[in-house]
Design a protein around this motif. Structure first.
Motif, PDB file in Angstrom:
ATOM      1  N   ALA A  25       0.820  -1.209   0.000  1.00  0.00           N
ATOM      2  CA  ALA A  25       0.000   0.000   0.000  1.00  0.00           C
ATOM      3  C   ALA A  25       0.854   1.260   0.000  1.00  0.00           C
ATOM      4  O   ALA A  25       0.412   2.307  -0.477  1.00  0.00           O
ATOM      5  N   ASP A  26       2.075   1.168   0.505  1.00  0.00           N
ATOM      6  CA  ASP A  26       2.959   2.343   0.559  1.00  0.00           C
ATOM      7  C   ASP A  26       3.755   2.555  -0.725  1.00  0.00           C
ATOM      8  O   ASP A  26       4.626   3.417  -0.799  1.00  0.00           O
ATOM      9  N   GLY A  27       3.481   1.753  -1.780  1.00  0.00           N
ATOM     10  CA  GLY A  27       4.154   1.922  -3.061  1.00  0.00           C
ATOM     11  C   GLY A  27       5.406   1.076  -3.214  1.00  0.00           C
ATOM     12  O   GLY A  27       5.982   1.024  -4.294  1.00  0.00           O
ATOM     13  N   LEU A  28       5.833   0.411  -2.167  1.00  0.00           N
ATOM     14  CA  LEU A  28       6.986  -0.485  -2.259  1.00  0.00           C
ATOM     15  C   LEU A  28       6.505  -1.875  -2.661  1.00  0.00           C
ATOM     16  O   LEU A  28       5.313  -2.116  -2.812  1.00  0.00           O
ATOM     17  N   TRP A  29       7.450  -2.788  -2.838  1.00  0.00           N
ATOM     18  CA  TRP A  29       7.166  -4.148  -3.283  1.00  0.00           C
ATOM     19  C   TRP A  29       7.793  -5.134  -2.305  1.00  0.00           C
ATOM     20  O   TRP A  29       8.933  -4.934  -1.880  1.00  0.00           O
ATOM     21  N   ASP A  30       7.084  -6.184  -1.959  1.00  0.00           N
ATOM     22  CA  ASP A  30       7.634  -7.277  -1.161  1.00  0.00           C
ATOM     23  C   ASP A  30       7.753  -8.505  -2.047  1.00  0.00           C
ATOM     24  O   ASP A  30       6.790  -8.903  -2.717  1.00  0.00           O
ATOM     25  N   ILE A  31       8.938  -9.081  -2.050  1.00  0.00           N
ATOM     26  CA  ILE A  31       9.181 -10.329  -2.757  1.00  0.00           C
ATOM     27  C   ILE A  31       9.607 -11.337  -1.694  1.00  0.00           C
ATOM     28  O   ILE A  31      10.578 -11.109  -0.974  1.00  0.00           O
TER      29      ILE A  31
END
Length: 190
Positions: A25-31
């Motif tokens: 939601a904050d614009g970052l990505w989790d992989i």
């Protein structure tokens, strides 16, 4: 096409990888990645005692948080099951990834940083694959969002010459990026 029928054999070891990509939601990505190794037979382990069939020998997870430029903003690695009590001690070393960028040379950087006693073989293997998972997660979304931006169309596609399908002289490039196609006359795309 499936593999050919195997010879008669006995199943002994199973390794499962699971990789997932998320937009936050904050614009970052989790992989995220997980590896689980199991055996079909029980065995005694000095650290854990008896390891029964189907019980994870290795169960490790890693999460990279990335920005749009594929720079690692945060990392978390955990070892829930391992053959030695000392194994989880390697997980804090992966904090050194913060600030690194997934780009050409990523795998070599991982080998240099964590390839011997500085890391865990299994977590490092996952991180090598996570580079590709990050591209598979982020690039399609960013490409869709940037599709109306004609200024980007002149840039060389990142995937150009990255594999057999994306060869600059091949039919896929002829169809997707004709301005970068280097083949002959025929442009049949399959």
């Amino acid at each position: 096409m499936p593999l050919s029928p195997p010879s008669e054999r006995e199943a002994l070891h199973n390794r499962q990888y699971d990789f997932r990509g998320y937009r936050r939601a904050d614009g970052l990505w989790d992989i995220e990645g997980r590896i689980v190794d199991t055996k079909t037979y029980g065995f005694d382990n000095e650290h854990r005692g008896r390891v029964e069939p189907g019980t994870p020998v290795h169960d490790m997870q890693v999460r990279l948080t990335l920005d749009d430029s594929f720079t690692v903003r945060a990392v978390e690695a955990v070892t829930d099951s391992s053959p030695f009590a000392i194994c989880p001690g390697a997980t804090p070393n992966y904090e050194r990834l913060v600030g690194m960028r997934i780009a050409p040379g990523w795998r070599e950087k991982l080998r240099q940083e964590f390839g011997s006693t500085g890391g865990c073989t299994h977590i490092t293997e996952m991180l090598m694959a996570i580079g590709t998972v990050a591209f598979q997660t982020i690039i399609p979304i960013k490409s869709r969002e940037n599709a109306p931006d004609k200024a980007r169309s002149d840039k060389k596609p990142r995937l150009l010459n990255s594999c057999h399908a994306f060869a600059a002289d091949g039919p896929v490039v002829a169809r997707l990026w004709p301005e970068h196609w280097t083949g002959g006359e025929e442009k049949s795309a399959s």
